[in-house]
Motif scaffolding. Structure first.
Motif, PDB file in Angstrom:
ATOM      1  N   GLN A  52      -3.709  -0.054  -2.137  1.00  0.00           N
ATOM      2  CA  GLN A  52      -2.696  -0.604  -1.381  1.00  0.00           C
ATOM      3  C   GLN A  52      -1.654  -1.168  -1.869  1.00  0.00           C
ATOM      4  O   GLN A  52      -0.160  -0.951  -1.729  1.00  0.00           O
ATOM      5  CB  GLN A  52      -3.162  -1.157   0.004  1.00  0.00           C
ATOM      6  CG  GLN A  52      -2.173  -1.475   1.133  1.00  0.00           C
ATOM      7  CD  GLN A  52      -2.715  -2.463   2.101  1.00  0.00           C
ATOM      8  OE1 GLN A  52      -3.445  -3.139   2.130  1.00  0.00           O
ATOM      9  NE2 GLN A  52      -2.534  -1.715   3.498  1.00  0.00           N
ATOM     10  N   ALA A  53      -2.046  -2.218  -2.889  1.00  0.00           N
ATOM     11  CA  ALA A  53      -0.960  -3.103  -3.677  1.00  0.00           C
ATOM     12  C   ALA A  53      -0.205  -2.124  -4.487  1.00  0.00           C
ATOM     13  O   ALA A  53       0.867  -2.156  -4.642  1.00  0.00           O
ATOM     14  CB  ALA A  53      -1.598  -4.237  -4.216  1.00  0.00           C
ATOM     15  N   LEU A  54      -1.075  -1.129  -5.128  1.00  0.00           N
ATOM     16  CA  LEU A  54      -0.198  -0.118  -6.189  1.00  0.00           C
ATOM     17  C   LEU A  54       0.702   0.501  -5.580  1.00  0.00           C
ATOM     18  O   LEU A  54       1.526   1.039  -6.119  1.00  0.00           O
ATOM     19  CB  LEU A  54      -1.604   0.448  -7.145  1.00  0.00           C
ATOM     20  CG  LEU A  54      -2.209  -0.088  -8.014  1.00  0.00           C
ATOM     21  CD1 LEU A  54      -3.422   0.649  -8.416  1.00  0.00           C
ATOM     22  CD2 LEU A  54      -1.331  -0.647  -9.136  1.00  0.00           C
ATOM     23  N   SER A  55       0.102   1.167  -4.248  1.00  0.00           N
ATOM     24  CA  SER A  55       1.161   2.047  -3.588  1.00  0.00           C
ATOM     25  C   SER A  55       2.512   1.415  -3.058  1.00  0.00           C
ATOM     26  O   SER A  55       3.348   1.891  -3.514  1.00  0.00           O
ATOM     27  CB  SER A  55       0.489   2.543  -2.457  1.00  0.00           C
ATOM     28  OG  SER A  55       1.255   3.220  -1.494  1.00  0.00           O
ATOM     29  N   ARG A  56       2.363   0.065  -2.758  1.00  0.00           N
ATOM     30  CA  ARG A  56       3.513  -0.704  -2.534  1.00  0.00           C
ATOM     31  C   ARG A  56       4.335  -0.985  -3.901  1.00  0.00           C
ATOM     32  O   ARG A  56       5.738  -0.786  -3.745  1.00  0.00           O
ATOM     33  CB  ARG A  56       3.391  -2.174  -1.949  1.00  0.00           C
ATOM     34  CG  ARG A  56       2.834  -1.920  -0.474  1.00  0.00           C
ATOM     35  CD  ARG A  56       2.792  -3.297   0.181  1.00  0.00           C
ATOM     36  NE  ARG A  56       1.695  -3.397   1.156  1.00  0.00           N
ATOM     37  CZ  ARG A  56       0.687  -4.080   1.077  1.00  0.00           C
ATOM     38  NH1 ARG A  56       0.391  -4.905  -0.008  1.00  0.00           N
ATOM     39  NH2 ARG A  56      -0.134  -4.134   2.074  1.00  0.00           N
ATOM     40  N   ALA A  57       3.506  -1.112  -4.885  1.00  0.00           N
ATOM     41  CA  ALA A  57       4.480  -1.451  -6.124  1.00  0.00           C
ATOM     42  C   ALA A  57       5.294  -0.287  -6.530  1.00  0.00           C
ATOM     43  O   ALA A  57       6.314  -0.314  -7.181  1.00  0.00           O
ATOM     44  CB  ALA A  57       3.352  -1.874  -7.332  1.00  0.00           C
ATOM     45  N   VAL A  58       4.679   0.961  -6.493  1.00  0.00           N
ATOM     46  CA  VAL A  58       5.323   2.383  -6.913  1.00  0.00           C
ATOM     47  C   VAL A  58       6.293   2.986  -5.799  1.00  0.00           C
ATOM     48  O   VAL A  58       7.053   3.853  -6.419  1.00  0.00           O
ATOM     49  CB  VAL A  58       4.526   3.084  -7.285  1.00  0.00           C
ATOM     50  CG1 VAL A  58       3.686   2.841  -8.677  1.00  0.00           C
ATOM     51  CG2 VAL A  58       3.339   3.862  -6.342  1.00  0.00           C
ATOM     52  N   ASP A  59       6.373   2.603  -4.587  1.00  0.00           N
ATOM     53  CA  ASP A  59       7.104   2.923  -3.647  1.00  0.00           C
ATOM     54  C   ASP A  59       8.516   3.230  -3.979  1.00  0.00           C
ATOM     55  O   ASP A  59       9.367   4.174  -3.772  1.00  0.00           O
ATOM     56  CB  ASP A  59       7.060   2.274  -2.252  1.00  0.00           C
ATOM     57  CG  ASP A  59       5.878   2.738  -1.546  1.00  0.00           C
ATOM     58  OD1 ASP A  59       5.371   3.679  -1.664  1.00  0.00           O
ATOM     59  OD2 ASP A  59       5.387   2.032  -0.495  1.00  0.00           O
ATOM     60  N   GLY A  60       9.386   2.082  -4.635  1.00  0.00           N
ATOM     61  CA  GLY A  60      10.577   1.913  -4.949  1.00  0.00           C
ATOM     62  C   GLY A  60      11.040   2.551  -6.222  1.00  0.00           C
ATOM     63  O   GLY A  60      12.033   2.543  -6.441  1.00  0.00           O
ATOM     64  N   THR A  61       9.925   3.026  -6.956  1.00  0.00           N
ATOM     65  CA  THR A  61      10.071   3.764  -8.107  1.00  0.00           C
ATOM     66  C   THR A  61      10.509   5.113  -8.218  1.00  0.00           C
ATOM     67  O   THR A  61       9.964   5.763  -7.274  1.00  0.00           O
ATOM     68  CB  THR A  61       9.025   3.414  -9.272  1.00  0.00           C
ATOM     69  OG1 THR A  61       7.922   4.006  -8.871  1.00  0.00           O
ATOM     70  CG2 THR A  61       8.966   1.836  -9.486  1.00  0.00           C
ATOM     71  N   VAL A  64      10.516  10.394 -11.464  1.00  0.00           N
ATOM     72  CA  VAL A  64      10.790  11.258 -12.612  1.00  0.00           C
ATOM     73  C   VAL A  64      11.715  10.601 -13.559  1.00  0.00           C
ATOM     74  O   VAL A  64      12.563   9.634 -12.998  1.00  0.00           O
ATOM     75  CB  VAL A  64      11.715  12.492 -11.861  1.00  0.00           C
ATOM     76  CG1 VAL A  64      12.147  13.461 -13.131  1.00  0.00           C
ATOM     77  CG2 VAL A  64      10.816  13.503 -11.163  1.00  0.00           C
ATOM     78  N   ASP A  65      11.511  10.620 -14.694  1.00  0.00           N
ATOM     79  CA  ASP A  65      12.394   9.916 -15.846  1.00  0.00           C
ATOM     80  C   ASP A  65      13.533  10.846 -16.097  1.00  0.00           C
ATOM     81  O   ASP A  65      13.626  11.763 -16.644  1.00  0.00           O
ATOM     82  CB  ASP A  65      11.254   9.679 -17.096  1.00  0.00           C
ATOM     83  CG  ASP A  65      12.269   9.052 -18.130  1.00  0.00           C
ATOM     84  OD1 ASP A  65      13.562   8.537 -17.871  1.00  0.00           O
ATOM     85  OD2 ASP A  65      11.907   8.737 -19.178  1.00  0.00           O
TER      86      ASP A  65
END
Length: 97
Positions: A52-61, A64-65
């Motif tokens: 859940q914490a990882l999901s929140r961390a990547v939500d705004g990223t 695609v580079d």
């Protein structure tokens, strides 16, 4: 020998899992098995909390580079993009291990 399974003339059957079957499967007076309204709870494991914490961390990223995509696009257009098949094969083999 074949049996007729048309079911014509028979009453409705109560399939397992249907509300009618569930209501008749419990013994009368067994109300303790049903939870009272508003008392549901959920317990998360440590792994679920981490996910859940990882999901929140990547939500705004951005997944695609964009700068890398642009660099590859420009190299393709210029005819300067080369594929290292040996490197690709080695990395594919790493997935197998």
């Amino acid at each position: 020998m074949a049996d007729s399974i048309s079911g014509l003339g028979k009453g409705p059957e109560k399939a397992a899992g249907t509300p009618a079957a569930r209501s008749n499967s419990a013994p009368a007076g067994n109300q303790a098995a049903r939870p009272a309204a508003g008392t549901d709870s959920v317990n998360l494991t440590d792994t679920a909390r981490q996910l859940q914490a990882l999901s929140r961390a990547v939500d705004g990223t951005d997944p695609v580079d964009s700068s890398r995509v642009e660099a590859v696009r420009l190299a393709l257009e210029a005819g300067q993009y080369s594929v290292d098949s040996r490197r690709i094969a080695e990395q594919l083999l790493q997935f197998d291990n």
